[in-house]
Design a protein around this motif. Structure first.
Motif, PDB file in Angstrom:
ATOM      1  N   PRO A 115       0.822  -1.212   0.000  1.00  0.00           N
ATOM      2  CA  PRO A 115       0.000   0.000   0.000  1.00  0.00           C
ATOM      3  C   PRO A 115       0.855   1.261   0.000  1.00  0.00           C
ATOM      4  CG  PRO A 115      -0.735  -1.535   1.689  1.00  0.00           C
ATOM      5  CD  PRO A 115       0.534  -2.075   1.142  1.00  0.00           C
ATOM      6  N   SER A 116       0.306   2.331  -0.579  1.00  0.00           N
ATOM      7  CA  SER A 116       1.032   3.598  -0.611  1.00  0.00           C
ATOM      8  C   SER A 116       1.011   4.216   0.780  1.00  0.00           C
ATOM      9  CB  SER A 116       0.343   4.530  -1.597  1.00  0.00           C
ATOM     10  OG  SER A 116      -0.982   4.751  -1.162  1.00  0.00           O
ATOM     11  N   GLY A 117       1.829   5.233   0.960  1.00  0.00           N
ATOM     12  CA  GLY A 117       1.847   5.928   2.244  1.00  0.00           C
ATOM     13  C   GLY A 117       2.245   4.998   3.361  1.00  0.00           C
ATOM     14  N   CYS A 118       1.514   5.069   4.472  1.00  0.00           N
ATOM     15  CA  CYS A 118       1.782   4.146   5.561  1.00  0.00           C
ATOM     16  C   CYS A 118       1.270   2.782   5.148  1.00  0.00           C
ATOM     17  CB  CYS A 118       1.066   4.615   6.825  1.00  0.00           C
ATOM     18  SG  CYS A 118       1.124   3.393   8.128  1.00  0.00           S
ATOM     19  N   ARG A 119       2.116   1.762   5.317  1.00  0.00           N
ATOM     20  CA  ARG A 119       1.734   0.432   4.815  1.00  0.00           C
ATOM     21  C   ARG A 119       0.572  -0.177   5.573  1.00  0.00           C
ATOM     22  NH1 ARG A 119       7.040  -1.863   2.157  1.00  0.00           N
ATOM     23  NH2 ARG A 119       7.014  -0.089   0.749  1.00  0.00           N
ATOM     24  N   PHE A 120       0.301   0.360   6.728  1.00  0.00           N
ATOM     25  CA  PHE A 120      -0.721  -0.242   7.572  1.00  0.00           C
ATOM     26  C   PHE A 120      -2.082   0.436   7.370  1.00  0.00           C
ATOM     27  CE2 PHE A 120      -2.544  -0.996  11.939  1.00  0.00           C
ATOM     28  CZ  PHE A 120      -2.772  -2.343  11.736  1.00  0.00           C
ATOM     29  N   HIS A 121      -2.146   1.488   6.506  1.00  0.00           N
ATOM     30  CA  HIS A 121      -3.377   2.290   6.474  1.00  0.00           C
ATOM     31  C   HIS A 121      -4.604   1.497   6.031  1.00  0.00           C
ATOM     32  CE1 HIS A 121      -2.794   3.176   2.052  1.00  0.00           C
ATOM     33  NE2 HIS A 121      -4.083   3.063   2.103  1.00  0.00           N
ATOM     34  N   THR A 122      -4.396   0.407   5.241  1.00  0.00           N
ATOM     35  CA  THR A 122      -5.557  -0.355   4.767  1.00  0.00           C
ATOM     36  C   THR A 122      -6.264  -1.094   5.892  1.00  0.00           C
ATOM     37  OG1 THR A 122      -4.017  -2.131   4.232  1.00  0.00           O
ATOM     38  CG2 THR A 122      -4.698  -0.724   2.427  1.00  0.00           C
ATOM     39  N   ARG A 123      -5.561  -1.350   6.989  1.00  0.00           N
ATOM     40  CA  ARG A 123      -6.178  -2.114   8.084  1.00  0.00           C
ATOM     41  C   ARG A 123      -6.240  -1.318   9.379  1.00  0.00           C
ATOM     42  NH1 ARG A 123      -2.462  -7.183   8.583  1.00  0.00           N
ATOM     43  NH2 ARG A 123      -4.195  -8.234   9.558  1.00  0.00           N
ATOM     44  N   CYS A 124      -5.778  -0.083   9.333  1.00  0.00           N
ATOM     45  CA  CYS A 124      -5.584   0.658  10.577  1.00  0.00           C
ATOM     46  C   CYS A 124      -6.901   1.098  11.206  1.00  0.00           C
ATOM     47  CB  CYS A 124      -4.720   1.886  10.301  1.00  0.00           C
ATOM     48  SG  CYS A 124      -4.282   2.767  11.789  1.00  0.00           S
ATOM     49  N   PRO A 125      -7.111   0.796  12.495  1.00  0.00           N
ATOM     50  CA  PRO A 125      -8.335   1.246  13.154  1.00  0.00           C
ATOM     51  C   PRO A 125      -8.276   2.717  13.565  1.00  0.00           C
ATOM     52  CG  PRO A 125      -7.060  -0.145  14.643  1.00  0.00           C
ATOM     53  CD  PRO A 125      -6.298  -0.086  13.356  1.00  0.00           C
ATOM     54  N   GLU A 126      -7.095   3.321  13.493  1.00  0.00           N
ATOM     55  CA  GLU A 126      -6.981   4.727  13.909  1.00  0.00           C
ATOM     56  C   GLU A 126      -6.605   5.621  12.739  1.00  0.00           C
ATOM     57  OE1 GLU A 126      -4.893   5.374  17.704  1.00  0.00           O
ATOM     58  OE2 GLU A 126      -5.015   3.200  17.954  1.00  0.00           O
ATOM     59  N   TYR A 127      -7.037   5.217  11.544  1.00  0.00           N
ATOM     60  CA  TYR A 127      -6.764   5.941  10.306  1.00  0.00           C
ATOM     61  C   TYR A 127      -7.197   7.401  10.432  1.00  0.00           C
ATOM     62  CZ  TYR A 127      -7.390   6.852   5.267  1.00  0.00           C
ATOM     63  OH  TYR A 127      -7.336   7.377   4.011  1.00  0.00           O
ATOM     64  N   ILE A 128      -6.295   8.356  10.147  1.00  0.00           N
ATOM     65  CA  ILE A 128      -6.669   9.751  10.399  1.00  0.00           C
ATOM     66  C   ILE A 128      -6.908  10.565   9.128  1.00  0.00           C
ATOM     67  CG2 ILE A 128      -5.753  10.062  12.730  1.00  0.00           C
ATOM     68  CD1 ILE A 128      -3.215  11.230  11.406  1.00  0.00           C
ATOM     69  N   GLY A 129      -6.839   9.968   7.955  1.00  0.00           N
ATOM     70  CA  GLY A 129      -7.173  10.732   6.752  1.00  0.00           C
ATOM     71  C   GLY A 129      -6.160  10.581   5.641  1.00  0.00           C
ATOM     72  N   GLU A 130      -6.288  11.425   4.637  1.00  0.00           N
ATOM     73  CA  GLU A 130      -5.481  11.383   3.414  1.00  0.00           C
ATOM     74  C   GLU A 130      -3.992  11.140   3.681  1.00  0.00           C
ATOM     75  OE1 GLU A 130      -5.836  11.196  -0.179  1.00  0.00           O
ATOM     76  OE2 GLU A 130      -7.660  10.683   0.921  1.00  0.00           O
ATOM     77  N   ILE A 131      -3.483  11.810   4.699  1.00  0.00           N
ATOM     78  CA  ILE A 131      -2.035  11.793   4.935  1.00  0.00           C
ATOM     79  C   ILE A 131      -1.509  10.356   5.091  1.00  0.00           C
ATOM     80  CG2 ILE A 131      -2.288  12.189   7.440  1.00  0.00           C
ATOM     81  CD1 ILE A 131       0.348  13.877   7.149  1.00  0.00           C
ATOM     82  N   CYS A 132      -2.304   9.492   5.706  1.00  0.00           N
ATOM     83  CA  CYS A 132      -1.887   8.102   5.890  1.00  0.00           C
ATOM     84  C   CYS A 132      -1.756   7.393   4.550  1.00  0.00           C
ATOM     85  CB  CYS A 132      -2.898   7.344   6.742  1.00  0.00           C
ATOM     86  SG  CYS A 132      -3.037   7.972   8.404  1.00  0.00           S
TER      87      CYS A 132
END
Lengths: 325, 329
Positions: free
Chosen positions: B290-307
């Motif tokens: 995944p682009s950006g932070c690799r964990f953003h697809t599963r992250c429960p604390e996703y904070i928006g575009e920046i991730c």
């Protein structure tokens, strides 16, 4: 152990040997336990202690060398060990008791679509049309949390966790009352393992399933079961209510096993191990099978095999030390 | 413990090319598995450093890179202040003696056709410069060190005559015979039964004290890491997500992935109820991470575009502790 009305499965002194050219492997001896409806029993122990043999004996799926040489296995007062192969296949397996085999990665046939494998199981056990069976497979997929549109995929298109889910779906195809899961968490990552455990817990509540969980991992069993049987070298050494056994274990083997398990919570301590290794089951030692590794071994332990005796409410132990006290 | 660094890794990357079909080759498309994708850390002298994560997160690749069993795509590896990244094989031989690896599966890492004494002696034979008597003496000493006593009883046996625990002891003896300073232990007990795990771990721990070893301990078992390691790095899809002293990381995890991972570890106590699993799905493919932070697809604390767009850098939150997450930037 008296059977009450709710008793679903009552295993009494079940003994299974494997015949080899060198002699008999005493893989499981005098195994006794009881399952009430809605119970979840954990069968725990090291590799080679006979956990899987017990499961295969109940299902009567032993390899040709294996033979049940004694004991009874009562499912609602039918002795499963006495039924013919035909009756087992038509009436019991899949419809009453089904099993999820160890190794989710390899338990599905790689050259058939997953849907075909589930449909085959349904058609073999129930009189329905292929179309209906397919619909049921789709429903099962939904129940275990896989998108039903993926039933026509091949196993290689699934990840490890999805394969384990598909296997559970397949085992539930004919609404069994008892589900045996052989090492459901092994070879899966912690997060996926937690997801599978959650699924099993949900299914148990929703469908009123009775579970037998086979695992070497005591923490996994602690998460889901209400009863546990600790096995060592083919025999149950301690059996009963899970909280009793985790908090007040009496058998030296159980105590050793608990000490060898690191916990993510609690104090950080140096782990201790049980010295030595399990005996060869072709010729197990005389007396208690744990005697060579036990630090409390006495004279009686070398001569006499301790029997599983009740020591408290919902608590059975097979140890001379406890019985003498 | 001295604060001196023994191993230092800077922006290490390893991409494995994937064989593609004829037409993709014509179109000039190339695919890579991003096994290790830009990681930096250091291991201090005398500590046990844990590398933890799910399968496919790049732990084993990192371990193999450090002992130079495979060559990195880019980045730098410093061993005792010497750059060994692109060192010539001949010059590396001196360093080989100083770093060894213990593999995961003792049923596969020992040659079934060699007797124990030959297996344990092999590193010394390869290094050369020792007489047969000296080698034999070292082998006996190494076997005694791992408590395979008396050594004479094991010298002429084949691996198939030993139990799993004994085999792993042989692997430890083989790693220790060149008197290394640094050992990569790649899940050394995951194939062993619970009752003998502790035995091997305690043995490694005692030998570490005795010979002043530094250990990189690769594991997927956080509970175990917590009991034996000093510092820990949590990896996910080839990146380090969080790093710090193990007790702190386990008791107050910062990264959402670490939290999820710790939450998923089963506790051997039936009276403790586990909180619900919040994280869905499984680890994505490292071919197209995944682009950006690799964990953003599963992250429960996703904070928006920046991730999604920006890869979070490893930032320090307190002394000795770093985390790669936009929540803490």
């Amino acid at each position: 152990m008296t059977a009450s009305n709710h008793t679903l499965l009552n295993v009494q002194d079940l003994t299974t040997y494997y015949k080899l050219p060198q002699g008999y492997v005493k893989a499981a001896e005098d195994i006794s336990f009881k399952l009430e409806k809605g119970d979840a029993l954990g069968l725990a122990g090291e590799s080679g202690c006979g956990k899987t043999t017990v499961a295969l004996s109940i299902m009567r799926l032993l390899p040709p060398e294996g033979r049940i040489v004694g004991g009874k296995c009562l499912f609602k007062n039918f002795d499963l060990t006495k039924l013919s192969e035909e009756e087992m296949r038509k009436e019991i397996r899949w419809k009453k008791i089904s099993i999820v085999f160890q190794g989710a990665m390899n338990a599905l046939n790689p050259i058939f679509k997953v849907s075909d494998q589930i449909v085959e199981a349904i058609l073999n056990h129930e009189k329905t049309t292929k179309e209906e069976a397919r619909q049921r497979a789709a429903k099962l997929f939904e129940m275990v949390g896989i998108d039903p549109s993926r039933i026509d995929n091949y196993p290689f298109e699934f990840s490890g966790g999805m394969r384990q889910r598909a296997l559970i779906a397949m085992a539930l195809a004919c609404n069994p009352e008892i589900l045996i899961a052989d090492e459901p968490g092994t070879a899966l990552d912690v997060i996926v393992q937690a997801q599978i455990l959650k699924l099993l817990r949900n299914l148990k509540d929703k469908l009123g399933l009775t579970l037998i969980i086979i695992s070497h991992d005591l923490s996994l069993i602690a998460e889901i079961c209400n009863k546990i049987a600790i096995m060592y070298a083919g025999r149950i050494v301690e059996y009963g209510n899970i909280i009793k056994i985790y908090k007040e274990s009496l058998h030296p083997y159980t105590q050793g096993l608990m000490m060898a398990f690191p916990s993510i919570k609690g104090p950080r301590v140096r782990m201790t191990s049980i010295p030595g290794s399990p005996p060869n089951l072709l010729s197990p030692p005389q007396g208690c099978r744990f005697n060579l590794r036990c630090k409390y071994a006495m004279e009686a332990c070398m001569k006499e095999q301790p029997t599983l005796e009740q020591v408290g409410e919902d608590h059975w132990v097979a140890c001379h030390l406890v019985h003498k006290r | 413990m001295s604060e001196e660094q023994l191993v230092k890794v800077e922006n290490l990357r390893k991409l494995f090319p994937i064989k593609t079909g004829f037409f993709s080759t014509l179109l000039g498309k190339k695919y890579y598995v991003h096994a290790v994708d830009g990681i930096s850390f250091d291991i201090k002298k005398g500590e046990i450093f844990a590398l933890a994560g799910e399968s496919g997160s790049g732990k084993t690749t990192t371990g193999r890179l450090l002992v130079k069993l495979i060559e990195p795509t880019s980045g730098k590896i410093l061993f005792d202040n010497t750059d060994i990244t692109n060192i010539r094989p001949k010059q590396f031989k001196v360093f080989r003696k100083r770093m060894q690896i213990i593999f995961q599966d003792p049923y596969e890492s020992l040659n079934p056709r060699m007797i124990i004494s030959d297996i344990v002696a092999e590193p010394l034979v390869v290094q050369g410069g020792k007489s047969a008597e000296e080698i034999e003496e070292s082998v006996c000493k190494a076997l005694e060190d791992v408590q395979l006593v008396p050594p004479e009883e094991f010298l002429f046996r084949f691996p198939h005559e030993l139990s799993g625990g004994q085999r792993q002891r042989v692997a430890v003896a083989r790693a220790l015979i060149t008197r290394p300073e640094f050992i990569v232990a790649d899940e050394p007990v995951s194939m062993l039964d619970v009752s003998i795990r502790a035995e091997i771990l305690n043995l490694m721990f005692d030998l570490k004290e005795k010979y002043g070893l530094t250990i990189l301990y690769i594991t997927h078992d956080l509970a175990l890491a917590r009991h034996i390691c000093d510092r820990i790095a949590i990896m996910y899809l080839g990146k380090i997500m969080e790093m710090g002293p193990v007790e702190k990381v386990v008791s107050e995890p910062l990264h959402p992935y670490t939290k999820a991972l710790l939450n998923a570890v089963p506790v051997p106590d039936p009276s403790i109820l586990r909180s619900e699993v919040v994280i869905k799905g499984e680890i994505p493919s490292p071919i197209n991470p995944p682009s950006g932070c690799r964990f953003h697809t599963r992250c429960p604390e996703y904070i928006g575009e920046i991730c999604k767009t920006k890869d979070p850098p490893l930032v320090s939150t307190e002394k000795d502790r770093t985390v790669a997450c936009h929540l803490y930037v």
